[in-house]
Design an enzyme around this catalytic site. Sequence first.
Site, PDB file in Angstrom:
ATOM      1  N   ASN A  32       0.819  -1.218   0.000  1.00 13.70           N
ATOM      2  CA  ASN A  32       0.000   0.000   0.000  1.00 13.70           C
ATOM      3  C   ASN A  32       0.849   1.262   0.000  1.00 13.70           C
ATOM      4  O   ASN A  32       0.539   2.245  -0.677  1.00 13.70           O
ATOM      5  CB  ASN A  32      -0.920   0.010   1.226  1.00 13.70           C
ATOM      6  CG  ASN A  32      -2.011  -1.030   1.122  1.00 13.70           C
ATOM      7  OD1 ASN A  32      -2.303  -1.516   0.042  1.00 13.70           O
ATOM      8  ND2 ASN A  32      -2.586  -1.397   2.247  1.00 13.70           N
ATOM      9  N   GLU A  34       3.763   1.688  -1.219  1.00 19.62           N
ATOM     10  CA  GLU A  34       4.368   1.888  -2.533  1.00 19.62           C
ATOM     11  C   GLU A  34       3.338   2.465  -3.496  1.00 19.62           C
ATOM     12  O   GLU A  34       3.643   3.354  -4.303  1.00 19.62           O
ATOM     13  CB  GLU A  34       4.913   0.561  -3.063  1.00 19.62           C
ATOM     14  CG  GLU A  34       5.548   0.626  -4.444  1.00 19.62           C
ATOM     15  CD  GLU A  34       6.851   1.415  -4.486  1.00 19.62           C
ATOM     16  OE1 GLU A  34       7.396   1.600  -5.591  1.00 19.62           O
ATOM     17  OE2 GLU A  34       7.329   1.846  -3.418  1.00 19.62           O
ATOM     18  N   SER A  80     -14.548   9.332  -5.069  1.00 20.69           N
ATOM     19  CA  SER A  80     -13.592   9.057  -4.001  1.00 20.69           C
ATOM     20  C   SER A  80     -13.413  10.325  -3.169  1.00 20.69           C
ATOM     21  O   SER A  80     -13.954  11.385  -3.493  1.00 20.69           O
ATOM     22  CB  SER A  80     -12.244   8.646  -4.596  1.00 20.69           C
ATOM     23  OG  SER A  80     -12.381   7.513  -5.419  1.00 20.69           O
ATOM     24  N   LEU A  81     -12.620  10.221  -2.093  1.00 16.74           N
ATOM     25  CA  LEU A  81     -12.341  11.382  -1.256  1.00 16.74           C
ATOM     26  C   LEU A  81     -10.885  11.804  -1.398  1.00 16.74           C
ATOM     27  O   LEU A  81      -9.996  10.954  -1.528  1.00 16.74           O
ATOM     28  CB  LEU A  81     -12.623  11.065   0.219  1.00 16.74           C
ATOM     29  CG  LEU A  81     -14.069  10.764   0.608  1.00 16.74           C
ATOM     30  CD1 LEU A  81     -14.145  10.492   2.108  1.00 16.74           C
ATOM     31  CD2 LEU A  81     -14.985  11.917   0.232  1.00 16.74           C
ATOM     32  N   LYS A 104     -12.930   5.461   8.707  1.00 18.69           N
ATOM     33  CA  LYS A 104     -13.017   5.126   7.280  1.00 18.69           C
ATOM     34  C   LYS A 104     -12.894   3.618   7.205  1.00 18.69           C
ATOM     35  O   LYS A 104     -11.796   3.067   7.205  1.00 18.69           O
ATOM     36  CB  LYS A 104     -11.899   5.800   6.485  1.00 18.69           C
ATOM     37  CG  LYS A 104     -11.997   5.593   4.980  1.00 18.69           C
ATOM     38  CD  LYS A 104     -10.917   6.394   4.260  1.00 18.69           C
ATOM     39  CE  LYS A 104     -11.057   6.257   2.746  1.00 18.69           C
ATOM     40  NZ  LYS A 104     -10.735   4.894   2.280  1.00 18.69           N
ATOM     41  N   LYS A 297      -5.396   9.784   6.583  1.00 16.67           N
ATOM     42  CA  LYS A 297      -4.669   8.524   6.762  1.00 16.67           C
ATOM     43  C   LYS A 297      -3.502   8.788   7.703  1.00 16.67           C
ATOM     44  O   LYS A 297      -2.783   9.774   7.554  1.00 16.67           O
ATOM     45  CB  LYS A 297      -4.160   7.979   5.416  1.00 16.67           C
ATOM     46  CG  LYS A 297      -5.281   7.718   4.415  1.00 16.67           C
ATOM     47  CD  LYS A 297      -4.796   6.958   3.213  1.00 16.67           C
ATOM     48  CE  LYS A 297      -4.653   5.491   3.486  1.00 16.67           C
ATOM     49  NZ  LYS A 297      -4.357   4.701   2.274  1.00 16.67           N
ATOM     50  N   CYS A 389       8.851 -30.443   1.764  1.00 14.87           N
ATOM     51  CA  CYS A 389       8.917 -31.804   1.228  1.00 14.87           C
ATOM     52  C   CYS A 389      10.120 -32.041   0.335  1.00 14.87           C
ATOM     53  O   CYS A 389      10.423 -33.193   0.003  1.00 14.87           O
ATOM     54  CB  CYS A 389       7.638 -32.124   0.457  1.00 14.87           C
ATOM     55  SG  CYS A 389       7.480 -31.203  -1.089  1.00 14.87           S
ATOM     56  N   CYS A 411       3.034 -33.178  -0.943  1.00 15.88           N
ATOM     57  CA  CYS A 411       3.651 -32.262   0.028  1.00 15.88           C
ATOM     58  C   CYS A 411       2.816 -32.235   1.312  1.00 15.88           C
ATOM     59  O   CYS A 411       1.587 -32.139   1.260  1.00 15.88           O
ATOM     60  CB  CYS A 411       3.755 -30.859  -0.550  1.00 15.88           C
ATOM     61  SG  CYS A 411       4.509 -29.659   0.572  1.00 15.88           S
TER      62      CYS A 411
END
Length: 652
Positions: A32, A34, A80-81, A104, A297, A389, A411
């Site tokens: 996220n 990046e 979107s915001l 949010k 954020k 394995c 496996c």
Amino acid sequence: MQQKQQRLQELTNLLNRAARAYYQESREIMPNVEYDRLYDELKALEQETGVTLSGSPTAMVGYEVVSELPKERHAAAMLSLDKTKEIEALKTWLGEQDGLLSWKLDGLTIVLTYREGKLYKAVTRGNGEIGEVVTSNVRAFENVPLSIPHTGEVILRGEAVIRYSDFEKINEELGEADSRYKNPRNLCSGSVRQLNSQITANRHVRFYAFFLVSAEGADFGNSREEQFLWLSRQGFDVVEYRRVDASSIEDDIQYFSAAVETNDMPSDGLVLCLDDIAYGEALGRTAKFPRHSIAFKWADELGETRLRYIEWSPSRTGLINPVAVFEPVELEGTTVSRASVHNLSILKELALGEGDTILVYKANMIIPQIAENRTKSGPVSIPESCPICGGPTKIRAEGDAETLHCVNPDCQVKKLKSFALFSSRDALNIDGLSEATLEKLIGIGAVRELADLFTLQEHREKIVALEGFGEKSFEKLCRAAKKAAGTTLPRLLYGLGIANIGPANARMICRAFDYDLDQIVAASREDLAAVDGIGPVIADAFAAFFESERNREILDHVLPYLTLQKEELSGDSSLAGKVYVITGSLSQFANRDQLKAYIEDRGGKVTGSVTSKTTFLINNDNLSNSSKNKKAKELGIPILTEEEFLRQMEEQ
């Protein structure tokens, strides 16, 4: 300028691929942090050049939906915001106005429409212009009111979410097809967009209202908070919020920041909206953002550390995930030393190598992630053999991401499901032995077959050293295994994972052969098919299982650790000859299996579908429009509530 335009195209394509993978395919091709860094780079480059390419994520509202669900265009585009990580920027944005600060939530946005007090329609956000109609699935949510007091048309938006506590329980029970879900958001998205609403109902999806679009005939005094209060009175759960102004908002952000660690709802930040509706609407909108709200954020706390090595972690699907193991570092009040790298593409992009200096953070203050590699000495070599394995590995391209897989069908990790079934509630019921714990035990070689679940003491040192373990956890697990060793033959048969054998028909077979295991193992197909409720298909699968020498070895190895107790039957045959179907939620019994066992102990039979042979359908909501209710009514089969069923039992 040509180089800048080329970079614009690169960033646009890369970000669109990442967003498409995340929102439509429930997977990640980059961290996220990046994505946010590249998004900011693109936005700055667009401002510098004055060029915004067609399809740029800074101008797009969302992405095309891909499913077989019906599509519908929204009456108004869902934007979107805009976002910020700076508290001072929020204060400036708010100015002298009052606002509402709320979570949010990180789920799937849904638009609900009510007409004449009834839920009329539910549509996902989709690409902001066109969404998917999921009305029948939303009716199966935990907390959506199907009717409300207000009879005028009401349109509202909210977030569908799955709580962390529910996600953890569900994740242990998911089938192989659902193993791709890595977090509550992805599971929620897949659950809401199911073609079968029964699956949605089993996922405990909840809805939290965060925006009232319109309410015909209602007056809110020009206040968003009054809208929230009104929605609560209508029966909706409203997202948690606080009323703020520029002088108090910093303290309120601290309140939410402190609550992140214990909040059961997945969230990826906060939303600040203006309380004054008219003022907010008068501000208008940009091409992508409304101006009455803004997202906040948290600035991620970064820690610098040294990468020790990459650990390769196999999963039950054969996928081998790279996990970064680094020197312990303190983040958000806890010590972390590991972070998933998700796939080979991210591993290569970060150029991770042993000894590199890396920056790590907690996504949404919870999940450790790598933000940056400062020295980039890698990438590390990709293993050519499975660490469990020793079988060969293969690199596969899945969309835009490369992943590593073990291609050995034998496996041990791939056998995780069989161990999980054996220890599940209806089988031996080893309390606390989750799939996550089983993966760790298999990973260190402590569990290779069923009998190993009862010899964990031999691996004390390795198990105690596992992440999330310690002496207390180890002792608790050993006690649970010892307790589970006292079991019944039907539970054992079910736990072996024989095709088509569930708890009910395992019990029928045991009764038919008087709980004699030797007779059961040696039973012919003809004898098995003659058992009530079995039939030739199940009989063939059952007999074939015990014809396998390896399966008989597994049983022989585990039997010495078990004490088989004969089930105590009620001795009551009052329901003999009666066939029941159970549907809907229960209140008198803990779950359907308990009611099923109650009926079968009294000679009755429980099936999964309503037919002409059904005696009663048990459903507490006998007025529902479920397919089983409709079928029962068509065939004239009585529908009983639990109370009516129990009253019948008392009268017999």
